[in-house]
Design an enzyme around this catalytic site. Structure first.
Site, short mmCIF file in Angstrom:
data_model
loop_
_atom_site.label_atom_id
_atom_site.label_comp_id
_atom_site.label_asym_id
_atom_site.label_seq_id
_atom_site.Cartn_x
_atom_site.Cartn_y
_atom_site.Cartn_z
N LYS A 160 -5.60 -3.61 1.00
CA LYS A 160 -5.70 -2.22 0.14
C LYS A 160 -5.13 -2.06 -0.26
CE LYS A 160 -8.60 1.26 2.10
NZ LYS A 160 -10.30 1.09 0.58
N1 PMP Z 1 -13.84 -2.34 -1.53
C1 PMP Z 1 -12.81 -1.54 -2.02
C2 PMP Z 1 -12.91 -0.88 -3.60
C3 PMP Z 1 -13.26 0.14 -1.51
O1 PMP Z 1 -12.13 0.75 -2.32
C4 PMP Z 1 -14.04 0.31 -0.04
C5 PMP Z 1 -13.43 1.58 0.53
N2 PMP Z 1 -12.06 0.97 1.80
C6 PMP Z 1 -14.60 -0.93 0.44
C7 PMP Z 1 -14.67 -2.10 -0.53
C8 PMP Z 1 -15.57 -1.14 1.56
O2 PMP Z 1 -14.24 -1.27 2.72
P1 PMP Z 1 -14.43 -0.87 4.16
O3 PMP Z 1 -16.43 -0.34 4.84
O4 PMP Z 1 -13.73 -1.24 5.45
O5 PMP Z 1 -14.05 0.61 3.98
#
Ligand code: PMP
Length: 296
Positions: A160
Protein backbone atom coordinates in the site's frame (compact mmCIF):
# COMPACT_ATOMS: atom_id res chain seq x y z
CA UNK A 1 -20.70 17.57 11.69
CA UNK A 2 -17.68 17.08 9.45
CA UNK A 3 -14.74 19.38 10.12
CA UNK A 4 -14.32 21.47 6.97
CA UNK A 5 -10.94 22.88 7.92
CA UNK A 6 -7.79 21.91 6.05
CA UNK A 7 -6.06 18.81 7.30
CA UNK A 8 -3.07 20.76 8.63
CA UNK A 9 -5.22 23.15 10.64
CA UNK A 10 -7.20 21.15 13.17
CA UNK A 11 -7.29 20.61 16.88
CA UNK A 12 -6.14 17.40 18.54
CA UNK A 13 -2.99 15.27 18.62
CA UNK A 14 -1.06 13.23 16.12
CA UNK A 15 1.29 10.39 17.07
CA UNK A 16 4.64 11.33 15.52
CA UNK A 17 7.73 9.11 15.87
CA UNK A 18 6.81 7.80 19.28
CA UNK A 19 4.97 10.65 20.91
CA UNK A 20 1.77 12.62 20.69
CA UNK A 21 2.29 16.12 19.32
CA UNK A 22 -0.20 18.96 18.80
CA UNK A 23 -1.95 18.45 15.41
CA UNK A 24 -0.50 21.60 13.79
CA UNK A 25 3.07 20.67 14.80
CA UNK A 26 3.16 17.33 12.97
CA UNK A 27 5.34 18.71 10.15
CA UNK A 28 8.21 17.52 7.93
CA UNK A 29 10.93 19.21 5.84
CA UNK A 30 10.46 19.86 2.09
CA UNK A 31 13.58 17.80 1.34
CA UNK A 32 11.99 14.65 2.72
CA UNK A 33 12.84 11.72 0.45
CA UNK A 34 9.23 10.48 0.50
CA UNK A 35 7.95 13.73 -0.98
CA UNK A 36 10.31 13.54 -3.96
CA UNK A 37 10.53 9.80 -4.62
CA UNK A 38 7.31 8.36 -3.12
CA UNK A 39 9.20 6.33 -0.51
CA UNK A 40 6.12 6.18 1.65
CA UNK A 41 3.49 3.62 2.67
CA UNK A 42 0.26 4.04 4.57
CA UNK A 43 -2.79 2.37 6.05
CA UNK A 44 -6.42 3.28 6.51
CA UNK A 45 -8.67 1.67 9.06
CA UNK A 46 -11.86 2.51 10.86
CA UNK A 47 -12.75 2.53 14.52
CA UNK A 48 -16.31 1.61 15.46
CA UNK A 49 -17.45 2.39 18.99
CA UNK A 50 -13.86 2.97 20.08
CA UNK A 51 -12.44 -0.26 18.62
CA UNK A 52 -10.38 -0.41 15.44
CA UNK A 53 -11.59 -3.17 13.14
CA UNK A 54 -8.86 -5.75 12.33
CA UNK A 55 -6.24 -3.38 13.69
CA UNK A 56 -3.42 -5.93 13.85
CA UNK A 57 -3.99 -6.96 10.21
CA UNK A 58 -3.60 -3.31 9.21
CA UNK A 59 -0.44 -2.85 11.31
CA UNK A 60 1.04 -6.02 9.82
CA UNK A 61 0.24 -4.85 6.30
CA UNK A 62 1.87 -1.49 7.04
CA UNK A 63 5.14 -3.16 8.02
CA UNK A 64 4.91 -5.51 5.03
CA UNK A 65 4.23 -2.59 2.64
CA UNK A 66 7.40 -0.91 3.91
CA UNK A 67 9.45 -4.10 3.50
CA UNK A 68 8.30 -4.29 -0.10
CA UNK A 69 9.72 -0.77 -0.58
CA UNK A 70 12.97 -1.90 1.07
CA UNK A 71 12.66 -0.30 4.49
CA UNK A 72 11.79 -1.48 7.97
CA UNK A 73 9.51 0.49 10.26
CA UNK A 74 11.30 0.78 13.63
CA UNK A 75 8.17 -0.11 15.61
CA UNK A 76 6.70 -3.57 16.08
CA UNK A 77 3.17 -4.55 15.10
CA UNK A 78 2.17 -4.44 18.79
CA UNK A 79 3.66 -0.97 19.20
CA UNK A 80 1.84 0.28 16.10
CA UNK A 81 -1.44 -1.20 17.37
CA UNK A 82 -0.92 0.53 20.71
CA UNK A 83 -0.05 3.84 19.07
CA UNK A 84 -3.25 3.71 17.00
CA UNK A 85 -5.30 3.16 20.15
CA UNK A 86 -3.50 6.05 21.86
CA UNK A 87 -4.40 8.36 18.99
CA UNK A 88 -8.08 7.48 19.27
CA UNK A 89 -8.06 8.03 23.02
CA UNK A 90 -6.09 11.26 22.91
CA UNK A 91 -8.56 12.69 20.40
CA UNK A 92 -11.58 11.25 22.22
CA UNK A 93 -12.78 9.49 19.09
CA UNK A 94 -15.15 6.51 19.01
CA UNK A 95 -16.09 6.30 15.33
CA UNK A 96 -13.20 7.45 13.22
CA UNK A 97 -10.84 6.81 10.37
CA UNK A 98 -7.24 6.11 11.40
CA UNK A 99 -4.35 6.87 9.07
CA UNK A 100 -0.85 5.55 9.85
CA UNK A 101 1.86 6.65 7.39
CA UNK A 102 5.55 5.65 7.28
CA UNK A 103 8.19 7.34 5.15
CA UNK A 104 11.84 7.96 4.44
CA UNK A 105 13.22 11.19 5.91
CA UNK A 106 15.55 13.95 4.71
CA UNK A 107 19.06 12.62 5.48
CA UNK A 108 19.78 11.89 1.83
CA UNK A 109 18.67 13.41 -1.48
CA UNK A 110 18.68 11.54 -4.78
CA UNK A 111 17.24 8.21 -5.76
CA UNK A 112 19.31 6.24 -3.23
CA UNK A 113 17.97 6.40 0.28
CA UNK A 114 19.81 3.83 2.38
CA UNK A 115 20.81 6.41 5.00
CA UNK A 116 17.39 7.95 5.48
CA UNK A 117 15.67 7.66 8.83
CA UNK A 118 12.29 5.94 8.82
CA UNK A 119 9.40 7.88 10.33
CA UNK A 120 5.93 6.90 11.40
CA UNK A 121 2.94 9.10 12.11
CA UNK A 122 -0.65 8.25 12.96
CA UNK A 123 -3.62 10.59 12.71
CA UNK A 124 -7.34 9.98 13.22
CA UNK A 125 -10.45 11.97 12.43
CA UNK A 126 -14.19 11.45 12.12
CA UNK A 127 -15.08 10.38 8.57
CA UNK A 128 -18.59 9.48 7.43
CA UNK A 129 -19.53 7.49 4.32
CA UNK A 130 -16.67 7.66 1.79
CA UNK A 131 -19.03 8.35 -1.12
CA UNK A 132 -21.74 10.04 0.97
CA UNK A 133 -25.02 8.54 2.20
CA UNK A 134 -26.99 9.49 -0.90
CA UNK A 135 -24.51 7.75 -3.23
CA UNK A 136 -24.76 4.60 -1.12
CA UNK A 137 -28.56 4.59 -1.41
CA UNK A 138 -28.66 5.00 -5.21
CA UNK A 139 -25.41 3.15 -5.90
CA UNK A 140 -22.23 4.89 -7.05
CA UNK A 141 -21.63 5.64 -10.72
CA UNK A 142 -18.24 4.59 -12.03
CA UNK A 143 -16.36 5.70 -15.10
CA UNK A 144 -13.90 3.28 -16.72
CA UNK A 145 -10.42 4.59 -16.02
CA UNK A 146 -8.01 5.13 -18.91
CA UNK A 147 -5.29 4.04 -16.44
CA UNK A 148 -4.50 0.42 -15.78
CA UNK A 149 -3.21 -1.33 -12.67
CA UNK A 150 0.45 -2.09 -13.35
CA UNK A 151 1.86 -5.59 -13.67
CA UNK A 152 3.53 -7.01 -10.54
CA UNK A 153 6.86 -6.96 -12.36
CA UNK A 154 6.62 -3.19 -12.97
CA UNK A 155 5.71 -2.07 -9.42
CA UNK A 156 5.44 -3.52 -5.88
CA UNK A 157 1.69 -4.00 -6.33
CA UNK A 158 1.16 -5.78 -2.99
CA UNK A 159 2.39 -2.73 -1.10
CA UNK A 160 0.00 0.00 0.00
CA UNK A 161 2.58 2.42 -1.33
CA UNK A 162 1.80 6.09 -1.94
CA UNK A 163 3.36 5.95 -5.41
CA UNK A 164 0.75 3.49 -6.62
CA UNK A 165 -1.97 6.07 -5.92
CA UNK A 166 -0.74 8.46 -8.61
CA UNK A 167 -2.93 6.73 -11.20
CA UNK A 168 -5.79 6.43 -8.71
CA UNK A 169 -5.95 10.20 -8.17
CA UNK A 170 -5.72 10.76 -11.95
CA UNK A 171 -8.50 8.23 -12.52
CA UNK A 172 -10.75 9.71 -9.88
CA UNK A 173 -10.24 13.30 -11.04
CA UNK A 174 -10.94 12.27 -14.60
CA UNK A 175 -14.14 10.48 -13.52
CA UNK A 176 -15.36 13.26 -11.23
CA UNK A 177 -14.69 15.81 -13.97
CA UNK A 178 -17.23 13.93 -16.06
CA UNK A 179 -19.77 13.76 -13.24
CA UNK A 180 -19.06 10.22 -12.02
CA UNK A 181 -18.39 9.28 -8.39
CA UNK A 182 -15.28 7.22 -9.09
CA UNK A 183 -13.65 4.92 -11.64
CA UNK A 184 -13.25 1.22 -12.22
CA UNK A 185 -9.73 0.26 -13.23
CA UNK A 186 -8.69 -2.59 -15.49
CA UNK A 187 -5.25 -4.16 -15.17
CA UNK A 188 -2.36 -4.29 -17.60
CA UNK A 189 -3.85 -7.40 -19.26
CA UNK A 190 -7.21 -5.68 -19.70
CA UNK A 191 -8.92 -7.67 -16.95
CA UNK A 192 -11.24 -6.01 -14.46
CA UNK A 193 -9.17 -5.03 -11.40
CA UNK A 194 -10.63 -2.68 -8.74
CA UNK A 195 -11.77 0.82 -7.86
CA UNK A 196 -9.32 3.64 -7.11
CA UNK A 197 -9.43 2.87 -3.38
CA UNK A 198 -11.59 -0.23 -3.03
CA UNK A 199 -11.98 -3.79 -4.33
CA UNK A 200 -14.79 -4.92 -6.65
CA UNK A 201 -17.41 -7.66 -6.36
CA UNK A 202 -20.10 -8.77 -8.82
CA UNK A 203 -23.29 -10.78 -8.34
CA UNK A 204 -24.75 -13.31 -10.76
CA UNK A 205 -27.32 -16.01 -10.02
CA UNK A 206 -26.85 -15.70 -6.26
CA UNK A 207 -23.04 -16.09 -6.39
CA UNK A 208 -20.27 -13.52 -5.83
CA UNK A 209 -17.51 -13.09 -8.38
CA UNK A 210 -14.41 -11.06 -7.63
CA UNK A 211 -11.13 -10.58 -9.52
CA UNK A 212 -8.11 -12.50 -8.23
CA UNK A 213 -5.90 -9.92 -6.47
CA UNK A 214 -2.66 -10.67 -8.29
CA UNK A 215 -1.72 -7.06 -9.14
CA UNK A 216 -3.64 -5.01 -6.56
CA UNK A 217 -4.37 -5.12 -2.82
CA UNK A 218 -6.17 -8.13 -1.45
CA UNK A 219 -8.14 -5.79 0.79
CA UNK A 220 -8.86 -6.62 4.40
CA UNK A 221 -12.51 -5.68 3.79
CA UNK A 222 -12.53 -7.91 0.71
CA UNK A 223 -11.28 -10.84 2.78
CA UNK A 224 -13.86 -10.12 5.49
CA UNK A 225 -16.73 -9.96 2.98
CA UNK A 226 -15.63 -13.26 1.38
CA UNK A 227 -15.68 -14.87 4.83
CA UNK A 228 -19.09 -13.40 5.65
CA UNK A 229 -20.55 -14.59 2.34
CA UNK A 230 -19.18 -18.11 2.74
CA UNK A 231 -20.57 -18.22 6.27
CA UNK A 232 -23.98 -17.62 4.72
CA UNK A 233 -23.40 -20.41 2.20
CA UNK A 234 -23.02 -17.95 -0.66
CA UNK A 235 -20.60 -19.15 -3.31
CA UNK A 236 -17.61 -16.83 -3.85
CA UNK A 237 -15.59 -17.24 -7.02
CA UNK A 238 -12.19 -15.53 -7.28
CA UNK A 239 -11.07 -15.50 -10.87
CA UNK A 240 -10.02 -13.43 -13.85
CA UNK A 241 -12.95 -11.27 -14.97
CA UNK A 242 -12.97 -9.71 -18.44
CA UNK A 243 -14.90 -6.52 -19.28
CA UNK A 244 -17.05 -8.39 -21.83
CA UNK A 245 -18.59 -10.25 -18.91
CA UNK A 246 -19.76 -7.16 -17.03
CA UNK A 247 -22.94 -7.23 -19.08
CA UNK A 248 -23.94 -10.52 -17.44
CA UNK A 249 -23.72 -9.37 -13.81
CA UNK A 250 -26.84 -8.20 -11.98
CA UNK A 251 -25.17 -6.34 -9.12
CA UNK A 252 -21.82 -4.83 -8.27
CA UNK A 253 -20.33 -3.43 -5.09
CA UNK A 254 -17.04 -2.01 -3.81
CA UNK A 255 -15.29 -2.94 -0.56
CA UNK A 256 -12.70 -1.06 1.46
CA UNK A 257 -11.97 0.16 4.96
CA UNK A 258 -13.12 3.65 3.97
CA UNK A 259 -15.80 2.59 1.43
CA UNK A 260 -17.05 -0.31 3.62
CA UNK A 261 -19.55 -2.07 1.31
CA UNK A 262 -20.80 0.40 -1.30
CA UNK A 263 -23.37 -0.56 -3.98
CA UNK A 264 -22.50 0.35 -7.58
CA UNK A 265 -25.24 1.53 -9.98
CA UNK A 266 -23.09 1.58 -13.11
CA UNK A 267 -19.56 1.10 -14.44
CA UNK A 268 -19.07 2.68 -17.83
CA UNK A 269 -21.86 1.39 -20.11
CA UNK A 270 -22.83 -1.44 -17.73
CA UNK A 271 -25.75 -0.95 -15.32
CA UNK A 272 -26.44 -2.77 -12.07
CA UNK A 273 -29.27 -2.88 -9.56
CA UNK A 274 -28.77 -2.10 -5.88
CA UNK A 275 -29.94 -5.63 -5.07
CA UNK A 276 -30.66 -7.81 -2.06
CA UNK A 277 -27.36 -9.68 -1.97
CA UNK A 278 -25.36 -6.44 -2.05
CA UNK A 279 -27.49 -4.96 0.72
CA UNK A 280 -27.16 -8.18 2.71
CA UNK A 281 -23.37 -8.08 2.47
CA UNK A 282 -23.39 -4.42 3.46
CA UNK A 283 -25.56 -5.19 6.49
CA UNK A 284 -23.45 -8.21 7.50
CA UNK A 285 -20.28 -6.13 7.26
CA UNK A 286 -21.70 -3.24 9.31
CA UNK A 287 -23.10 -5.68 11.88
CA UNK A 288 -19.70 -7.33 12.21
CA UNK A 289 -17.65 -4.14 12.56
CA UNK A 290 -20.17 -2.75 15.03
CA UNK A 291 -20.05 -6.05 16.93
CA UNK A 292 -23.72 -6.86 16.32
CA UNK A 293 -22.56 -10.16 14.74
CA UNK A 294 -20.23 -12.70 16.32
CA UNK A 295 -16.70 -12.73 14.88
CA UNK A 296 -16.26 -16.52 15.11
N1 PMP B 1 -7.56 -1.18 -3.26
C1 PMP B 1 -7.05 0.04 -3.06
C2 PMP B 1 -6.32 0.72 -4.17
C3 PMP B 1 -7.21 0.66 -1.81
O1 PMP B 1 -6.71 1.88 -1.60
C4 PMP B 1 -7.93 0.01 -0.79
C5 PMP B 1 -8.11 0.67 0.54
N2 PMP B 1 -7.02 0.40 1.39
C6 PMP B 1 -8.44 -1.27 -1.06
C7 PMP B 1 -8.24 -1.84 -2.31
C8 PMP B 1 -9.21 -2.03 0.00
O2 PMP B 1 -8.37 -2.40 1.04
P1 PMP B 1 -8.90 -2.56 2.53
O3 PMP B 1 -10.18 -3.34 2.44
O4 PMP B 1 -7.82 -3.34 3.20
O5 PMP B 1 -9.10 -1.21 3.09
Amino acid sequence: MTDQRNFDDRDGSIWFDGKLVPWRDANIHVLTHALHYASSVFEGQRAYGGEIFRLTDHSRRLRRSAELLGFEIPWTVDEIDEACRQVLQANQLEDAYVRPVAWRGSEQMGVSAQRTKIHLAIAAWPWGAYFGEEAIRRGVRLDISPWRRPAPYTAPTESKASGLYMICTLSRHNAQGKGYDDALMFDWRGQVAEGTGANAFFVRDGALHTPTPDCFLNGITRQTVIELARRRGIEVIERAIWPEELESFEQMFLTGSAAEVTPVASAGPWNFEVGDLTLQMRKDYLDLVNRRLSNS
